[in-house]
Design a protein around this motif. Structure first.
Motif, mmCIF file in Angstrom:
data_model
loop_
_atom_site.group_PDB
_atom_site.id
_atom_site.type_symbol
_atom_site.label_atom_id
_atom_site.label_comp_id
_atom_site.label_asym_id
_atom_site.label_seq_id
_atom_site.Cartn_x
_atom_site.Cartn_y
_atom_site.Cartn_z
ATOM 1 N N THR A 17 0.820 -1.221 0.000
ATOM 2 C CA THR A 17 0.000 0.000 0.000
ATOM 3 C C THR A 17 0.851 1.268 0.000
ATOM 4 O O THR A 17 0.946 1.989 1.003
ATOM 5 N N ALA A 308 0.804 -4.039 4.654
ATOM 6 C CA ALA A 308 -0.375 -4.651 4.029
ATOM 7 C C ALA A 308 -0.318 -4.446 2.514
ATOM 8 O O ALA A 308 0.290 -3.492 2.026
ATOM 9 N N ALA A 313 -5.705 -4.410 2.576
ATOM 10 C CA ALA A 313 -6.123 -3.188 3.259
ATOM 11 C C ALA A 313 -7.353 -2.545 2.610
ATOM 12 O O ALA A 313 -7.902 -1.588 3.155
ATOM 13 N N GLY A 314 -7.776 -3.050 1.445
ATOM 14 C CA GLY A 314 -8.904 -2.422 0.762
ATOM 15 C C GLY A 314 -8.586 -1.015 0.285
ATOM 16 O O GLY A 314 -9.453 -0.138 0.291
ATOM 17 N N VAL A 315 -7.333 -0.793 -0.107
ATOM 18 C CA VAL A 315 -6.931 0.525 -0.618
ATOM 19 C C VAL A 315 -6.972 0.491 -2.148
ATOM 20 O O VAL A 315 -6.501 -0.468 -2.765
ATOM 21 N N SER A 316 -7.526 1.541 -2.740
ATOM 22 C CA SER A 316 -7.634 1.620 -4.196
ATOM 23 C C SER A 316 -6.253 1.743 -4.827
ATOM 24 O O SER A 316 -5.406 2.480 -4.342
ATOM 25 N N GLU A 317 -6.048 1.044 -5.933
ATOM 26 C CA GLU A 317 -4.769 1.150 -6.648
ATOM 27 C C GLU A 317 -4.795 2.377 -7.553
ATOM 28 O O GLU A 317 -5.785 3.083 -7.671
ATOM 29 N N ARG A 318 -3.666 2.638 -8.196
ATOM 30 C CA ARG A 318 -3.558 3.849 -8.988
ATOM 31 C C ARG A 318 -4.511 3.829 -10.175
ATOM 32 O O ARG A 318 -4.853 2.781 -10.713
ATOM 33 N N LEU A 319 -4.939 5.000 -10.576
ATOM 34 C CA LEU A 319 -5.830 5.159 -11.713
ATOM 35 C C LEU A 319 -5.073 4.748 -12.971
ATOM 36 O O LEU A 319 -3.899 5.050 -13.119
ATOM 37 N N ALA B 65 -2.252 10.504 -9.315
ATOM 38 C CA ALA B 65 -2.340 9.167 -9.904
ATOM 39 C C ALA B 65 -3.297 8.267 -9.127
ATOM 40 O O ALA B 65 -3.632 7.183 -9.571
ATOM 41 N N PHE B 66 -3.720 8.743 -7.952
ATOM 42 C CA PHE B 66 -4.602 7.919 -7.116
ATOM 43 C C PHE B 66 -5.909 8.661 -6.845
ATOM 44 O O PHE B 66 -5.922 9.891 -6.779
ATOM 45 N N PRO B 67 -7.029 7.930 -6.665
ATOM 46 C CA PRO B 67 -8.313 8.569 -6.345
ATOM 47 C C PRO B 67 -8.343 9.045 -4.892
ATOM 48 O O PRO B 67 -7.638 8.509 -4.043
ATOM 49 N N ASP B 69 -10.454 8.533 -2.714
ATOM 50 C CA ASP B 69 -10.916 7.473 -1.804
ATOM 51 C C ASP B 69 -9.770 6.928 -0.959
ATOM 52 O O ASP B 69 -9.986 6.408 0.144
ATOM 53 N N VAL B 70 -8.571 7.034 -1.525
ATOM 54 C CA VAL B 70 -7.403 6.489 -0.828
ATOM 55 C C VAL B 70 -7.203 7.147 0.530
ATOM 56 O O VAL B 70 -6.689 6.524 1.464
ATOM 57 N N GLN B 73 -9.209 5.240 3.045
ATOM 58 C CA GLN B 73 -8.667 3.871 3.076
ATOM 59 C C GLN B 73 -7.314 3.817 3.779
ATOM 60 O O GLN B 73 -7.022 2.875 4.526
ATOM 61 N N MET B 74 -6.497 4.823 3.541
ATOM 62 C CA MET B 74 -5.191 4.824 4.202
ATOM 63 C C MET B 74 -5.320 5.105 5.696
ATOM 64 O O MET B 74 -4.556 4.574 6.499
ATOM 65 N N ASN B 77 -5.902 1.899 7.019
ATOM 66 C CA ASN B 77 -4.649 1.131 6.959
ATOM 67 C C ASN B 77 -3.703 1.526 8.108
ATOM 68 O O ASN B 77 -3.093 0.662 8.747
#
Lengths: 320, 320
Positions: A17, A308, A313-319, B65-67, B69-70, B73-74, B77
């Motif tokens: 993450t 994690a 961790a349920g964290v969104s990956e990069r767009l 590069a990330f939404p 929402d992170v 989520q972080m 985490n």
């Protein structure tokens, strides 16, 4: 190096993450550990700092700001827990061992004699190889020995050429007169041994020292036992330089813990292809820079192993 | 700074069993701790990493590069112990606290509105000041907030001028198109707010973010409570830059934990007169570089406090 283990580390790293690459050299450390431990999940559970202590005949030439009595006194200080290295090891949970290399029997004065005879040099390397027999998964090596920056400078002059002034620094802090005596001692040693300095092992035996021979042995043994090595500063690097001169691949499992304040260290590290982890202006020896770096390596291993993944961790990956 | 405490550290340092100056920046760290803790024997017994998390309206401009929402989520985490910072804190025995700065309520989009109104900006600074109320003797500060390298770059452009390109980097890893959007967003924000960017606090309120306001508050509170501060990277340094622009002395108790891989960080640190302790190519944020540096600071304090003196250890001092 175990390329499959490195690939396993890279695969896991991409799932952790954080943005890929965002931990910089910490990510590289995890790969390096995996490569030389040959384990897909590298570990630093039993890090060990080994300090090798020796005495040098060349101190008769007035090359140090401190008397040679300090060698035995510092061994006692290590044993009593009073030295800088003791505090660093305690702070980072590093094991610590000191090896007394016949400290009451100085090597020959390299300006006029061989430091060691063949038998003693080989025996000392073998002793260094045994040093890690108790087991460790990360070895940091350092040394103690009044006069040994003069010895290291002589080794570098022998291996790399150039004027002695380039390789000689102030060590523990000699004054201008002491610096001149160091330069003169290196020049005298090079002149005395000039016929045999093409062979790196002869350089070690003739103008080296017992702690340097033992560290060379320890580095080789670590390679055979799949233990990554963190080098300390100017003097410890001389052991790696001897091995590198024999064959560069012999120190691929070593990283430079820090850049010493001893001026020529940067030049040596450049020749060895090593980028130091730390640059804090230190010049103490006794493994202090390597131990600080080992603290970083320990953290890097923990980060890689215990973070994690995006999925966990349920964290969104990069767009995309 | 407490000059008497610094002098006490220097006096003790000269008695420790090592050549004076041989521990380089570790010695300097002990003096810095003493100066700002106002204690002749500095301590790092309760080090604390505080991470401030916020959301940014400017993410609507596609700058990350990330939404977003992170962000939440972080936070989860962090709470679950799965982030990089959790492992570093565990490795070095650092306390860890995360502050949620209304993370579900983004600030205004700085390209067309104020980030915060007056009341919100002041309240967030005050919240940051309260963050260390639980007590600590070393504060490391970091942040989490998708879009906040764009905000930091805008702050630097506002404070220091020059083209936006100079201050904008890839953050968590935007591609070339994303980089162009970041530059355009900074230029738009500077143009929109151009009439009021002479006042550093207005810079903070208009083109900053809640984590940056809170970190500025935490830095000030630490100063008042005699707590030395370790700054994290590119974004955390923006909070220090705001204070520095108000008056340089407001960040005298801060050190730069590390040099970020975000390109303009070196320029900023130069303007602030800070030499980073570490340079490991990191660019994660979440206090990771500051926490690694705090591990070094902890060791430096232990070395100074626990080493034996020449007298205690019976080690000979340097030859006169």
């Amino acid at each position: 190096p175990d390329e499959a283990a490195v690939e396993a580390v890279r695969t896991r790293d991409r799932q952790l993450t954080k943005p890929t690459g965002s931990l910089g050299r910490l990510e590289w450390i995890a790969e390096w550990l995996a490569a030389w431990q040959a384990k897909p999940t590298p570990s630093v559970d039993r890090p060990l700092v080994c300090v090798f202590a020796a005495s040098h005949g060349v101190t008769a030439k007035g090359v140090s700001a401190f008397p040679s009595d300090v060698n035995r006194q510092m061994l006692e200080n290590f044993a009593a827990g009073g030295a800088a290295i003791n505090q660093i090891c305690a702070a980072y949970g590093l094991g610590f061992k000191v090896f007394d290399l016949a400290i009451d029997m100085p090597t020959g004065d390299i300006t006029e004699a061989d430091a060691m005879d063949e038998k003693s040099c080989v025996a000392t390397m073998a002793f260094g190889m045994e040093a890690i027999a108790g087991g460790t998964d990360l070895l940091a090596i350092g040394e103690m020995g009044i006069g040994n920056t003069t010895v290291a400078a002589t080794i570098y002059t022998a291996l790399y050429g150039g004027p002695a002034e380039h390789w000689v620094g102030r060590g523990t802090g000699v004054d201008d007169e002491g610096l001149k005596r160091k330069v003169a001692a290196v020049e005298a040693a090079i002149a005395h041994h000039s016929d045999t300095l093409k062979d790196p092992l002869e350089v070690l035996r003739r103008v080296g020292g017992r702690e340097i021979a033992a560290m060379a042995g320890a580095i080789l043994a670590a390679r055979l036992q799949r233990i990554p090595v963190v080098l300390d500063g100017y003097v410890a690097t001389a052991a790696a330089a001897i091995l590198h001169a024999i064959h560069p691949s012999t120190i691929d499992h070593c990283i430079a813990g820090h850049l010493s304040a001893e001026g020529a260290h940067q030049d040596v590290l450049g020749r060895l292809g090593k980028i130091p982890l730390l640059a804090l202006g230190m010049r103490l020896g006794e493994g202090s820079g390597a131990a600080l770096a080992a603290g970083l390596v320990k953290a890097a291993a923990a980060v890689h192993r215990d973070m994690a993944t995006f999925g966990q961790a349920g964290v969104s990956e990069r767009l995309s």
